[in-house]
Design a protein around this motif. Structure first.
Motif, PDB file in Angstrom:
ATOM      1  N   TYR A 136       0.881  -1.153  -0.030  1.00 21.89           N
ATOM      2  CA  TYR A 136      -0.020  -0.023   0.009  1.00 21.89           C
ATOM      3  C   TYR A 136       0.894   1.157  -0.087  1.00 21.89           C
ATOM      4  O   TYR A 136       0.593   2.263  -0.711  1.00 21.89           O
ATOM      5  N   LYS A 137       1.969   1.234   0.753  1.00 21.35           N
ATOM      6  CA  LYS A 137       2.639   2.518   0.951  1.00 21.35           C
ATOM      7  C   LYS A 137       3.460   2.877  -0.210  1.00 21.35           C
ATOM      8  O   LYS A 137       3.548   3.958  -0.745  1.00 21.35           O
TER       9      LYS A 137
ATOM     10  N   ALA B  66       0.907   4.261  -2.316  1.00 25.32           N
ATOM     11  CA  ALA B  66       0.680   5.505  -2.072  1.00 25.32           C
ATOM     12  C   ALA B  66       1.556   6.377  -2.337  1.00 25.32           C
ATOM     13  O   ALA B  66       1.182   7.698  -2.566  1.00 25.32           O
ATOM     14  N   VAL B  67       2.936   6.204  -2.600  1.00 29.54           N
ATOM     15  CA  VAL B  67       3.753   6.969  -3.097  1.00 29.54           C
ATOM     16  C   VAL B  67       3.780   6.985  -4.576  1.00 29.54           C
ATOM     17  O   VAL B  67       3.847   8.170  -5.025  1.00 29.54           O
TER      18      VAL B  67
ATOM     19  N   PHE C 188       1.354   6.400  -6.602  1.00 24.76           N
ATOM     20  CA  PHE C 188       0.112   6.987  -7.238  1.00 24.76           C
ATOM     21  C   PHE C 188       0.111   8.451  -7.511  1.00 24.76           C
ATOM     22  O   PHE C 188      -0.026   8.960  -8.727  1.00 24.76           O
ATOM     23  N   PRO C 189       0.429   9.130  -6.395  1.00 19.84           N
ATOM     24  CA  PRO C 189       0.477  10.818  -6.802  1.00 19.84           C
ATOM     25  C   PRO C 189       1.557  10.986  -7.600  1.00 19.84           C
ATOM     26  O   PRO C 189       1.144  12.164  -8.532  1.00 19.84           O
TER      27      PRO C 189
ATOM     28  N   THR D 197       0.291  10.283 -11.098  1.00 15.84           N
ATOM     29  CA  THR D 197      -0.844  11.218 -11.658  1.00 15.84           C
ATOM     30  C   THR D 197      -0.172  12.704 -11.770  1.00 15.84           C
ATOM     31  O   THR D 197      -0.595  13.198 -12.870  1.00 15.84           O
ATOM     32  N   LEU D 198       0.769  13.043 -11.004  1.00 10.49           N
ATOM     33  CA  LEU D 198       1.136  14.534 -11.206  1.00 10.49           C
ATOM     34  C   LEU D 198       2.364  14.243 -12.585  1.00 10.49           C
ATOM     35  O   LEU D 198       2.186  15.115 -13.615  1.00 10.49           O
TER      36      LEU D 198
ATOM     37  N   TRP E 130      -3.509   3.993 -14.437  1.00 13.91           N
ATOM     38  CA  TRP E 130      -4.020   4.727 -13.421  1.00 13.91           C
ATOM     39  C   TRP E 130      -5.356   4.155 -12.942  1.00 13.91           C
ATOM     40  O   TRP E 130      -5.580   4.092 -11.588  1.00 13.91           O
TER      41      TRP E 130
ATOM     42  N   ALA F 144      -6.093   3.098  -9.335  1.00 13.73           N
ATOM     43  CA  ALA F 144      -7.122   3.720  -8.726  1.00 13.73           C
ATOM     44  C   ALA F 144      -8.395   2.430  -7.999  1.00 13.73           C
ATOM     45  O   ALA F 144      -8.871   2.450  -6.825  1.00 13.73           O
TER      46      ALA F 144
ATOM     47  N   LEU G 204      -6.816   1.054  -4.633  1.00 10.48           N
ATOM     48  CA  LEU G 204      -6.975   2.017  -3.598  1.00 10.48           C
ATOM     49  C   LEU G 204      -8.421   1.654  -3.114  1.00 10.48           C
ATOM     50  O   LEU G 204      -8.711   1.678  -1.686  1.00 10.48           O
TER      51      LEU G 204
END
Ligand code: HEM
Lengths: 360, 474
Positions: A265-266, A269-270, A272-273, A276-277, A308, A312, A315
């Motif tokens: 997950y971690k 979680a790093v 994915f953002p 995205t950006l 993506w 998503a 998540l």
């Protein structure tokens, strides 16, 4: 010494460290683990130096401005991916004081490096086409690869999670991971055979650019090709049959499945953002600046969007009843497969307007 | 409202408020998009037919083609069902967020309450420590320690002579997810505005010419409301190669007869004016165009003068009697092994001009002067003729776009970045410290929750406790 020599040393080093980590996993000898870490760190230092040298070389040859790090063609970006992946791995190893991850993550780096060698892609420092001279593109590529590396890490930990969590051969999650791992092994074996046939034995004197799968699936002889497919099925079946043995090996390293789930997950979680950006937003801004359309549904863009969506999905699946655990780990593994396809499959199999990244 | 049979509307609402539907839509959009990347979108029918033949065999391919065509897979991203999927997805996102927002709003707005024994059982982080001294004596220390963790303490009394300290921070981070979801809607809105109110077109302009209309995809004319003039177009190459380095158009915007803006447009550096954006897209030679050779000449005085001449015309090198006559031109001159020259491209990759020089009617010398090779500019007498440009024969191809929705897309991207940052890297943390007398000691129980990254908060609390007791019994 120029950068290519150092890159060569780092490549060999990473291959050795992969072997060392797997050996360590199987025999559980502390010294082997220390050696594995040592080789990895040394190769990482060599690669970092090579990266900096290549940067300066490009500048001195007058092909790149000084502000342009060497991350602009397929070769350079794959190398950068490996660098990020190993860096992320080393951070995890030191933070969690556990070396067993190495056996699952270094092979991802190994596959990328083998792919570079087998396809014979150009390693030259190339001048940049006008469309590629953009800081947005630079940020886009750099961040995409950092995210891909994070996804690569989550792939490794999710695979370990599945190995630890399943053992019944009829269980879908078990079938899924054994087939995935089997396919990974097949890929490695096929590239290994390519390497032996064309580099070690060098039976073929004609110049071929891409050796990828020439010794097996794409062999000129139909018999060899057929045997390769049968061999693959046999390998995958064997992994499926005896895969549960891996569970005992991994379990011996006292990593809890909770930790593996958390790590998966971690890292996502790093990733994915950043993806995205860097991957989607900066990519869109670059396209907008260069072509006048921020989104055109070309295959590369669409596959980025698919990737993506898969993450998503990951998540949100964690929030759904009955999905925590095995199923989300499967999604994390699938996610990395789409990453690989977005990056390589689209260039190899589908065409697109991203001239950036063709095998040249 | 108690036990009432759910109405139809309620059930629709519940469906759209569920993550399950979101999961299904994620999958459907992803899977159909895959098909869209395999079949070439808006491509030539023959190409897709070939592809289908390879996938399904010769006999099935025509029916497969009809099947995909009927379903709109040849232009999938504009097909009614794909747009419908995106609309469902948006509805899902909006309703799901609206459904949960009131609860989150209450959670965020409500002040934190002291912990009741019943609630205490559900708090995930729980640590114990015994401290020397009565509860009142350790209070100061606890408040200070909490402050160093970043919490401002509130407190309440408990029955058995003890008390409770509690606090929270980062509660607004709960909105990060909603910002992220909102941003997706904003981006989609921007795309819709662009589709309905935007313009996408094309504008080729020859050097020295101007235009006040652009052409849409179907070649219909589109009035810009101002005029764009192309002053010059040029390609620069890497050193001695044919690898282009820069495409450059010098453009001037003219409005009501006045020049209002000049800009050098390159790939990645478009011209923006009047709501339109002009991108460097392509270029080419105008067939049969007669242009001007721009030459910079340095004669005996050492000062350079610039002259414009057409093919066949002549000029005099200043301060001398030498007359140069332009005889020939090649856009891309090359030389074969035997030294014979030829033209290798019809683009201006290596422009060269052939000039005859004579003095008093007598031939002096003649030869090619190449724009990219300064060594050829020097004449045998030491004079210089620099070939600056063959002007007026190229056109620049500009992509024209007007997209009044693009700012929404950028705004949405910004919100998304912010939302993701908050959603993943910030956390709503709550902490309660229960203090009770136990003989000459105080029993301190720390309970805490974190909406994100609980292990790291737990480690922080462990350090907090170690700091309190100074490593004493725990
Ligand atoms: C591509 C579209 C979407 C993106 C990028 C997105 C992004 C996110 C992210 C980043 C989170 C936080 C996850 C975490 O903290 O682990 C989240 C949570 C959530 N999403 Fe989405 N989402 C999308 C679509 C949807 C849709 C269509 C729904 C509709 C049901 C939805 C419902 C939720 C819910 C209920 C949560 C949990 C909120 C909470 O924890 O309070 N999302 N989303």
């Amino acid at each position: 010494m120029d950068s290519s020599v150092l890159f060569g040393i780092a490549t060999i080093g990473y291959m050795l460290s992969m072997v060392a980590y797997i050996t360590y996993l199987v025999f559980r000898k502390g010294q082997i683990g220390v050696v594995a870490t040592g080789i990895t760190v040394a190769s990482f230092v060599a690669q970092t130096a090579a990266f900096l040298m290549r940067w300066v070389e490009g500048y001195e040859m007058g092909l790149r401005s000084f502000w342009r790090p060497p991350i602009s063609n397929l070769y350079e970006s794959l190398i950068f991916f490996v660098w990020c992946l190993i860096l992320g791995y080393l951070i995890i190893e030191f933070k969690y004081r556990n070396r067993s991850f190495g056996a699952f993550i270094t092979p991802v780096a190994g596959l990328a490096l083998a792919f570079i060698e087998m396809t014979g892609m150009s390693k030259e420092i190339q001048p940049l086409m006008p469309a590629l001279q953009s800081n947005w593109l630079l940020a886009h590529v750099t961040m995409s690869f950092i995210a891909y590396a994070a996804f690569g890490l989550s792939f490794g930990t999710a695979l370990m999670y599945l190995i630890e969590k399943t053992e019944k051969r009829s269980e879908p999650a078990y079938i899924f991971w054994t087939v995935s791992l089997g396919a990974l092994i097949v890929l490695f074996a096929a590239m290994g055979l390519d390497f032996i046939k064309y580099h070690v034995l060098a039976t073929n004197s004609e110049v071929i650019k891409s050796y990828l799968f020439r010794a097996t699936f794409k062999s000129a002889s139909a018999a060899v090709s057929l045997a390769s497919w049968i061999g693959s099925v046999v390998i995958i079946a064997l992994v499926w049959r005896y895969g549960y043995l891996l569970k005992r090996i991994v379990a011996a390293f006292s990593i809890t499945t909770d930790l593996l789930d958390e790590l998966t997950y971690k890292t996502i979680a790093v990733g994915f953002p950043i993806f995205t950006l860097g991957g989607l937003i900066f990519g869109a801004i670059w396209a907008d600046q260069a072509w006048g359309v921020y989104w055109s549904w070309d295959p590369k863009e669409t596959w980025s969007l698919i990737t993506w969506f898969v993450y998503a999905f990951y998540l949100h699946a964690r929030l759904m009843r009955g999905w925590k655990g095995r199923k989300v780990a499967v999604v994390a593994v699938v996610g990395f497969v789409t990453v690989v396809f977005t990056y390589l499959g689209v260039n190899l199999l589908l065409s697109g307007l991203h001239s950036y990244g063709t095998l040249g | 409202m108690t036990e009432r049979k759910k109405s139809f509307i309620d059930r629709i609402w519940d469906l759209f408020a569920s993550i399950k539907l979101a999961a299904v839509l994620f999958l459907l959009i992803a899977l159909s998009s895959i098909v869209g990347t395999v079949i070439e979108q808006g491509g030539e029918p023959e190409k897709n037919m070939m592809l289908l033949k390879r996938l399904f065999g010769d006999s099935l391919a025509p029916s497969a083609y009809r099947f995909f065509e009927t379903l709109g897979f040849m232009d999938m991203y504009r097909s009614w069902w794909f747009v419908a999927l995106l609309a469902l997805f948006s509805a899902n996102l909006i309703i799901c967020s609206l459904d949960r927002l009131p609860r989150i709003w209450r959670l965020v707005r409500e002040p934190l309450k002291p912990l009741t024994p019943l609630m205490a059982g559900t708090v995930p982080i729980r640590k114990n420590v015994h401290l020397k001294g009565a509860p009142e004596a350790v209070r100061e220390k606890l408040v200070r320690a909490l402050k160093s963790l970043g919490f401002r303490a509130h407190d309440s009394a408990m029955e058995e002579g003890g008390y409770q300290l509690y606090s929270q921070k980062g509660r607004y981070s709960r909105f990060g997810v909603y910002l992220t979801h909102l941003s997706i809607i904003v981006i989609m809105l921007g795309a819709v505005v662009g589709i309905f109110f935007g313009f996408k077109g094309y504008l080729p302009i020859q050097e020295g010419y101007a235009s006040d209309i652009a052409y849409a995809g179907d070649d219909t004319e589109h009035k810009l409301g101002f005029t764009i003039r192309c002053d010059d177009f040029d390609v620069e190459f890497y050193d001695m190669s044919d690898m282009p380095k820069v495409y450059r158009s010098r453009l001037t915007v003219i409005r009501d007869g006045k020049e209002v803006l000049k800009k050098v447009v390159e790939v990645n550096s478009p011209l923006r004016y009047g709501g339109y954006t002009f991108y460097q897209s392509n270029y080419g030679m105008v067939p049969d165009a007669q242009g001007y050779f721009i030459l910079k000449i340095r004669g005996s005085s050492g000062k350079a003068v610039t002259v414009n001449r057409m093919l066949g015309e002549s000029f005099v090198i200043p301060g001398t009697e030498i007359v140069g006559t332009i005889k020939d031109f090649s856009p891309a001159l090359a030389m074969d092994n035997s030294g014979k020259t030829f033209t290798y491209s019809d683009m201006m990759n290596n422009p060269a001009v052939y000039i005859d020089f004579s003095e008093g009617g007598k031939e002096k010398y003649a030869g090619w002067i190449l724009r990219r090779f300064p060594a050829t500019w020097r004449l045998p007498d030491g004079y210089m003729v620099e070939f600056v440009d063959y002007w007026g024969v190229q056109y620049t191809g500009l992509q024209v776009r007007k997209d009044p929705g693009v700012w929404l897309v950028y705004l949405g991207s910004g919100i998304m970045t912010l939302g993701l940052y908050i959603a993943f890297f910030m956390s709503h943390r709550r902490i309660w410290i229960l203090v009770r007398r136990e003989g000459t000691f105080s029993e301190v129980t720390v309970l805490a929750t974190a909406s994100k990254n609980r292990p790291s908060f737990e480690r922080k609390i462990e350090r907090f406790i170690a700091g309190l007791s100074g490593g004493a019994d725990g």
